[in-house]
Design a protein around this motif. Structure first.
Motif, PDB file in Angstrom:
ATOM      1  N   ALA A 300       0.853  -1.188   0.000  1.00 45.97           N
ATOM      2  CA  ALA A 300       0.000   0.000   0.000  1.00 45.97           C
ATOM      3  C   ALA A 300       0.884   1.231   0.000  1.00 45.97           C
ATOM      4  CB  ALA A 300      -0.934  -0.004   1.215  1.00 45.97           C
ATOM      5  N   MET A 301       0.293   2.352  -0.373  1.00 44.08           N
ATOM      6  CA  MET A 301       1.035   3.609  -0.432  1.00 44.08           C
ATOM      7  C   MET A 301       0.169   4.725   0.119  1.00 44.08           C
ATOM      8  SD  MET A 301       4.017   4.848  -1.439  1.00 44.08           S
ATOM      9  CE  MET A 301       4.693   3.881  -2.801  1.00 44.08           C
ATOM     10  N   ASP A 302       0.786   5.594   0.918  1.00 41.31           N
ATOM     11  CA  ASP A 302       0.113   6.766   1.475  1.00 41.31           C
ATOM     12  C   ASP A 302       0.943   7.999   1.135  1.00 41.31           C
ATOM     13  OD1 ASP A 302      -0.253   8.852   3.787  1.00 41.31           O
ATOM     14  OD2 ASP A 302      -2.001   7.532   3.948  1.00 41.31           O
ATOM     15  N   ALA A 303       0.315   9.032   0.596  1.00 40.93           N
ATOM     16  CA  ALA A 303       1.040  10.209   0.138  1.00 40.93           C
ATOM     17  C   ALA A 303       1.755  10.941   1.273  1.00 40.93           C
ATOM     18  CB  ALA A 303       0.095  11.178  -0.581  1.00 40.93           C
ATOM     19  N   ASP A 304       1.292  10.771   2.517  1.00 38.36           N
ATOM     20  CA  ASP A 304       1.923  11.425   3.657  1.00 38.36           C
ATOM     21  C   ASP A 304       2.869  10.501   4.427  1.00 38.36           C
ATOM     22  OD1 ASP A 304       0.709  13.988   3.416  1.00 38.36           O
ATOM     23  OD2 ASP A 304      -1.146  13.126   4.200  1.00 38.36           O
ATOM     24  N   ARG A 446       0.118  -3.835  -8.452  1.00 39.98           N
ATOM     25  CA  ARG A 446       1.357  -3.107  -8.192  1.00 39.98           C
ATOM     26  C   ARG A 446       1.185  -1.637  -8.566  1.00 39.98           C
ATOM     27  NH1 ARG A 446       2.813  -8.323  -9.790  1.00 39.98           N
ATOM     28  NH2 ARG A 446       4.536  -9.258  -8.606  1.00 39.98           N
ATOM     29  N   PHE A 447       2.188  -0.838  -8.201  1.00 39.36           N
ATOM     30  CA  PHE A 447       2.140   0.588  -8.482  1.00 39.36           C
ATOM     31  C   PHE A 447       2.818   0.904  -9.807  1.00 39.36           C
ATOM     32  CE2 PHE A 447       2.479   0.320  -3.762  1.00 39.36           C
ATOM     33  CZ  PHE A 447       1.174   0.692  -3.485  1.00 39.36           C
ATOM     34  N   SER A 448       2.198   1.749 -10.594  1.00 40.68           N
ATOM     35  CA  SER A 448       2.907   2.339 -11.730  1.00 40.68           C
ATOM     36  C   SER A 448       3.700   3.521 -11.210  1.00 40.68           C
ATOM     37  CB  SER A 448       1.912   2.798 -12.798  1.00 40.68           C
ATOM     38  OG  SER A 448       1.024   3.784 -12.275  1.00 40.68           O
ATOM     39  N   THR A 449       4.830   3.781 -11.854  1.00 41.28           N
ATOM     40  CA  THR A 449       5.666   4.894 -11.408  1.00 41.28           C
ATOM     41  C   THR A 449       6.456   5.447 -12.575  1.00 41.28           C
ATOM     42  OG1 THR A 449       7.173   5.625  -9.646  1.00 41.28           O
ATOM     43  CG2 THR A 449       7.726   3.556 -10.761  1.00 41.28           C
ATOM     44  N   CYS A 450       7.140   6.540 -12.338  1.00 39.10           N
ATOM     45  CA  CYS A 450       7.952   7.188 -13.372  1.00 39.10           C
ATOM     46  C   CYS A 450       9.081   7.951 -12.699  1.00 39.10           C
ATOM     47  CB  CYS A 450       7.101   8.143 -14.214  1.00 39.10           C
ATOM     48  SG  CYS A 450       6.455   9.551 -13.291  1.00 39.10           S
ATOM     49  N   ALA A 451      10.050   8.364 -13.512  1.00 36.27           N
ATOM     50  CA  ALA A 451      11.182   9.140 -13.006  1.00 36.27           C
ATOM     51  C   ALA A 451      11.299  10.421 -13.825  1.00 36.27           C
ATOM     52  CB  ALA A 451      12.469   8.328 -13.088  1.00 36.27           C
ATOM     53  N   ASN A 452      10.895  11.525 -13.238  1.00 38.93           N
ATOM     54  CA  ASN A 452      11.034  12.831 -13.889  1.00 38.93           C
ATOM     55  C   ASN A 452      12.333  13.494 -13.453  1.00 38.93           C
ATOM     56  OD1 ASN A 452       8.633  12.899 -15.453  1.00 38.93           O
ATOM     57  ND2 ASN A 452       7.449  13.310 -13.599  1.00 38.93           N
ATOM     58  N   LEU A 453      12.694  14.588 -14.132  1.00 44.14           N
ATOM     59  CA  LEU A 453      13.905  15.310 -13.762  1.00 44.14           C
ATOM     60  C   LEU A 453      13.556  16.735 -13.359  1.00 44.14           C
ATOM     61  CD1 LEU A 453      15.986  16.296 -16.928  1.00 44.14           C
ATOM     62  CD2 LEU A 453      13.594  15.656 -17.010  1.00 44.14           C
ATOM     63  N   ASP A 467       0.654   6.030 -10.472  1.00 45.41           N
ATOM     64  CA  ASP A 467       0.221   5.893  -9.075  1.00 45.41           C
ATOM     65  C   ASP A 467       1.164   6.605  -8.121  1.00 45.41           C
ATOM     66  OD1 ASP A 467      -1.825   4.180  -9.993  1.00 45.41           O
ATOM     67  OD2 ASP A 467      -0.519   2.437  -9.834  1.00 45.41           O
ATOM     68  N   THR A 468       2.447   6.536  -8.421  1.00 44.42           N
ATOM     69  CA  THR A 468       3.451   7.254  -7.646  1.00 44.42           C
ATOM     70  C   THR A 468       4.364   7.991  -8.619  1.00 44.42           C
ATOM     71  OG1 THR A 468       5.154   5.531  -7.645  1.00 44.42           O
ATOM     72  CG2 THR A 468       3.443   5.373  -5.963  1.00 44.42           C
ATOM     73  N   PRO A 500       2.115  10.429  -4.014  1.00 46.35           N
ATOM     74  CA  PRO A 500       3.300   9.888  -3.328  1.00 46.35           C
ATOM     75  C   PRO A 500       4.571  10.223  -4.113  1.00 46.35           C
ATOM     76  CG  PRO A 500       1.549   8.249  -3.475  1.00 46.35           C
ATOM     77  CD  PRO A 500       1.144   9.380  -4.356  1.00 46.35           C
ATOM     78  N   LEU A 501       5.601  10.663  -3.399  1.00 48.30           N
ATOM     79  CA  LEU A 501       6.838  11.116  -4.027  1.00 48.30           C
ATOM     80  C   LEU A 501       8.030  10.275  -3.563  1.00 48.30           C
ATOM     81  CD1 LEU A 501       8.552  13.211  -5.647  1.00 48.30           C
ATOM     82  CD2 LEU A 501       8.681  14.548  -3.523  1.00 48.30           C
TER      83      LEU A 501
END
Length: 778
Positions: A300-304, A446-453, A467-468, A500-501
């Motif tokens: 699970a994921m919580d933004a805080d 599962r969570f999808s995610t990405c890597a920005n700059l 998702d994150t 979520p970061l």
């Protein structure tokens, strides 16, 4: 029954154009148009043609001659675990298929093209940059070759479809229900021959060799003993007597097993695994089976508050790594992977980001058994408006997920890395939504995610897709100050309180021969890298809303465009050197912060010669306090932020032995006091390249050199490439630079490119180029 044969020995290899190759005859017997033969090399797989001296991007040929006895009762497949990056495959002159993408598994059926006797398999491989297949850019090497293992797979005529997305025809996913039961969801792709036979699929789950649950699924029973009929699976017999999926556009799984009280896969604390065996039965006889290791866990994921595993909060502190190892590059083997994962375990990391593409199955399996949380991703690093490239990205994403969704360690599917590095455009978020939807369609567990700059603003739409979200940030190295890390994190969370970061990359380069008592950015000293990590990591660790962070990088890795600190072809941000022989000081900082195994390690061991009467000694440790012994005296200091610091430790001329102790663990080293500072510790750029500051004396002359509204070497690569006139000027004056720019970071300026890449041009030639560019309006 299924038989798997090692198919890695006795191949022939030659670089050369596909057009010059006769795929129906042995390459070592062919004659080129000029009358000469091909210079072939005998190789074993895995193999890459990359060398540091020759970064060849083009076409090549692999061939294998083999004897075979064909049988009407056997289907034969060839299974490639990775061909970098595009290939076409021929058997006895007949094209049997191909693959686009260098990192996922794929398999092709050979049965019809096989003959009894001598067979010739030809694999045409290409890394040509013109191909519409990711990656098309990146700060790493596209090595080329059949760089992962190959197997020959024989089955009966009724079998799981080995060729289905490289999955062996069996896809397994585990879930945990709200009431804590373990669920197995499955899908099989089956090739059958006889409509009159009664086929069943059996799922068996074993725990440490003891069967936990076994269900035969047939059309006559319900629930756990149910077998799916052809109609229930949305399938029918095709003209080729194979099962075909009538609803291919919609991917579905069915719940096939349920376990009342599973032992959870719980990361480093208890990486518990079960063995799932899926068997195909024909009239009660087992005719094929596929086995996969699985585990049950809830995430699970919580933004805080961050990331949760089985209801418990886990701060993910990890590392990123590329695939290459010293001496073999991308053609690594289990010995290399075990060494790497052993070092990651030693440092105490609990998570790994496998960058920037799918890694070998064996690596994910190691993570399953060792308890690492994993981020897996596709090589989407540049996203032009190119439909063909995007369609290929969708295929690579589908392959990665279907092949790997049984791994409990994988918790994140990454869909892009720094796609905005060449500029951010509205279509990017639209296309990322398509990939994100595909992730959820295939695997909603599962969570999808990405890597920005950093150039992607906090309020960008690219931060509202997955998702994150995570960021690659380098404040205090490439730009800004150390403190900007914390400012960025707080600003992002304020703008995006529900997102979520994580931090997907952060780091600094070092060459371990360079040292400084007063480390500064770009001195490449081991002390600066340590200072960087000791300063910025706590900013991430202390903020609960940062769900995790990944050091860039665990190991130095191959980057053909790099040449920093007199180390060519390497990105040297690793905590461990490319040869895996040297743990840098920063390694021990993170070991102090993460590992539970007691240790002490004296920092600066390679900084031996000291030209002063007293020195500061830093000792990394995860113990409460450290005792230092020097010149017959003892000193005690408490450990703060991973180290105990001892100031004003006296040195006598010559060798000084220093011993550090904490409980049962100790370390020692020798520091040598000398008369004069050792200049070999100071980085001196032997090819300083461009120093624009020497071109002008004041702001007025600077404005004349770089007039507003016109292009110059201070323009971004994006802006220069957008101008046909500017690219023509660069190609004319510096053709090799023009070629490199098309693969470089779009938001970098040409000035910064000259600084890091150090092309072989004089400062006068660079001035002349700038003068021509300033005639072109921006």
């Amino acid at each position: 029954m299924r038989k798997v044969i090692d198919w890695n020995r006795d191949w022939l290899f030659v670089k050369g154009s596909w057009q010059n190759t006769d795929v129906s005859s042995p390459i070592d017997e062919q004659v080129k148009a000029d009358g000469t033969g091909f210079t072939c090399e005998k190789v074993n797989l895995p193999h890459t043609w990359y060398t540091d001296e020759d970064y060849y991007q083009g076409e090549a040929v692999y061939q294998k001659k083999f004897e075979y006895m064909k049988s009407k009762d056997t289907r034969t497949y060839i299974k490639f675990y990775g061909v970098d990056k595009v290939c076409r495959i021929y058997l006895n002159g007949t094209e049997i298929g191909g693959h686009e993408g260098g990192y996922n598994i794929f398999a092709l059926e050979l049965t019809d093209a096989l003959i009894t006797g001598t067979n010739l398999l030809t694999v045409l491989v290409s890394t040509d940059k013109k191909l519409h297949v990711s990656p098309i850019s990146g700060d790493f090497a596209v090595f080329g070759g059949i760089h992962r293992k190959v197997e020959l797979v024989e089955t009966g005529v009724d079998c799981f479809d080995t060729a289905y997305y490289g999955c062996d025809g069996v896809i397994v996913q585990t879930r945990v229900s709200e009431d804590g039961k373990g669920e197995v969801w499955g899908r099989t792709e089956i090739s059958l021959t006889d409509e009159n036979k009664k086929y069943k699929v059996r799922y068996s789950l074993t725990n440490n060799g003891k069967e936990s649950l076994s269900n035969d699924h047939n059309s006559d029973t319900q629930l756990f003993s149910k077998t799916y009929s052809i109609e229930e699976l949305n399938r029918s017999f095709s003209n080729a007597n194979e099962i075909s999926n009538l609803a291919e556009h919609k991917f579905t799984l069915k719940k096939v097993l349920e376990l009342d009280s599973p032992i959870f896969w719980n990361g480093l604390d208890d990486a518990h695994l079960y063995t799932m065996t899926v068997s195909l039965l024909a009239d009660g006889e087992e005719v094929d089976s596929v086995t996969k290791e699985v585990g049950f866990r809830r995430i699970a994921m919580d933004a805080d508050k961050g990331f949760f595993l089985n209801g418990e909060h886990v701060k993910l502190h990890g590392v990123a790594k590329h695939q290459d190892s010293c001496g073999v590059f991308s053609a690594a083997t289990m010995d290399n992977w075990k060494e790497d994962m052993g070092l990651i375990h030693e440092i105490g990391a609990n998570a790994v980001r496998f960058s920037h593409y799918p890694h070998p199955q064996e690596v994910y399996s190691l993570c399953d058994s060792m308890g690492f949380v994993v981020w897996a991703e596709i090589p989407m690093l540049k996203l032009p408006e190119d439909d063909e490239l995007f369609e290929n990205a969708k295929v690579q994403l589908k392959e990665m997920i279907l092949q790997n969704m049984h791994h409990p360690s994988i918790c994140f599917w990454g869909i892009q890395n720094e796609i905005a590095i060449y500029g951010e455009f509205p279509y990017m978020a639209e296309k990322m939504h398509v990939l994100n939807d595909l992730v959820h369609e295939l695997d909603g567990t599962r969570f999808s995610t990405c890597a920005n700059l950093n150039v992607v603003h906090s309020d960008s739409t690219l931060n509202q897709v997955t998702d994150t979200t995570a960021y690659n940030i380098y404040y205090g190295w490439y730009y800004g100050e150390f403190a900007d890390h914390g400012k960025f994190l707080d600003e992002f969370h304020k703008v995006n309180p529900a997102m979520p970061l994580g931090i997907s990359e952060y780091g600094a380069d070092t060459n371990t021969v360079y040292h400084s008592d007063d480390p500064k950015v770009n001195d490449y000293s081991e002390e600066f890298q340590a200072l960087y990590h000791e300063t910025v990591y706590p900013m991430m660790a202390q903020r609960d809303f940062v769900w995790g962070s990944f050091v860039w990088n665990m190991f130095d890795f191959t980057s053909p465009v790099r040449g920093a600190a007199n180390i060519k072809k390497r990105n040297i941000k690793g905590l461990v050197t490319f040869d895996r022989k040297t743990r840098k000081d920063s390694f021990y900082y993170y070991k102090a912060m993460w590992s539970k195994d007691p240790f002490v390690s004296i920092a600066g061991k390679r900084y031996v010669n000291r030209a002063y009467e007293a020195m500061t000694v830093k000792v990394y440790s995860n113990q409460e306090s450290v005792t230092l012994e020097a010149a017959g005296k003892e000193y005690i200091e408490r450990t703060v932020n991973g180290s105990a610091v001892f100031k004003d430790i006296p040195l006598t001329m010559g060798k000084n032995k220093i011993v550090a102790r904490a409980g049962e663990v100790s370390d020692h080293t020798i520091f040598n006091r000398v008369e004069e500072p050792d200049k070999s510790y100071v980085y001196v750029d032997q090819n300083p390249g461009l120093n624009v500051r020497n071109w002008f004396l004041d702001e007025e002359s600077e404005a004349q050199l770089f007039p507003e509204g016109y292009l110059s070497i201070r323009s971004t690569i994006n802006d220069l490439l957008a101008s046909k006139e500017a690219t023509a000027v660069i190609d004319k004056r510096m053709p090799d630079v023009g070629k490199e720019l098309r693969d470089m970071v779009g938001t970098f300026t040409l000035e910064k490119f000259f600084f890091y890449a150090k092309p072989d041009y004089t400062e006068e030639e660079m001035k002349a180029l700038n003068a021509e560019l300033t005639k072109i309006k921006a």
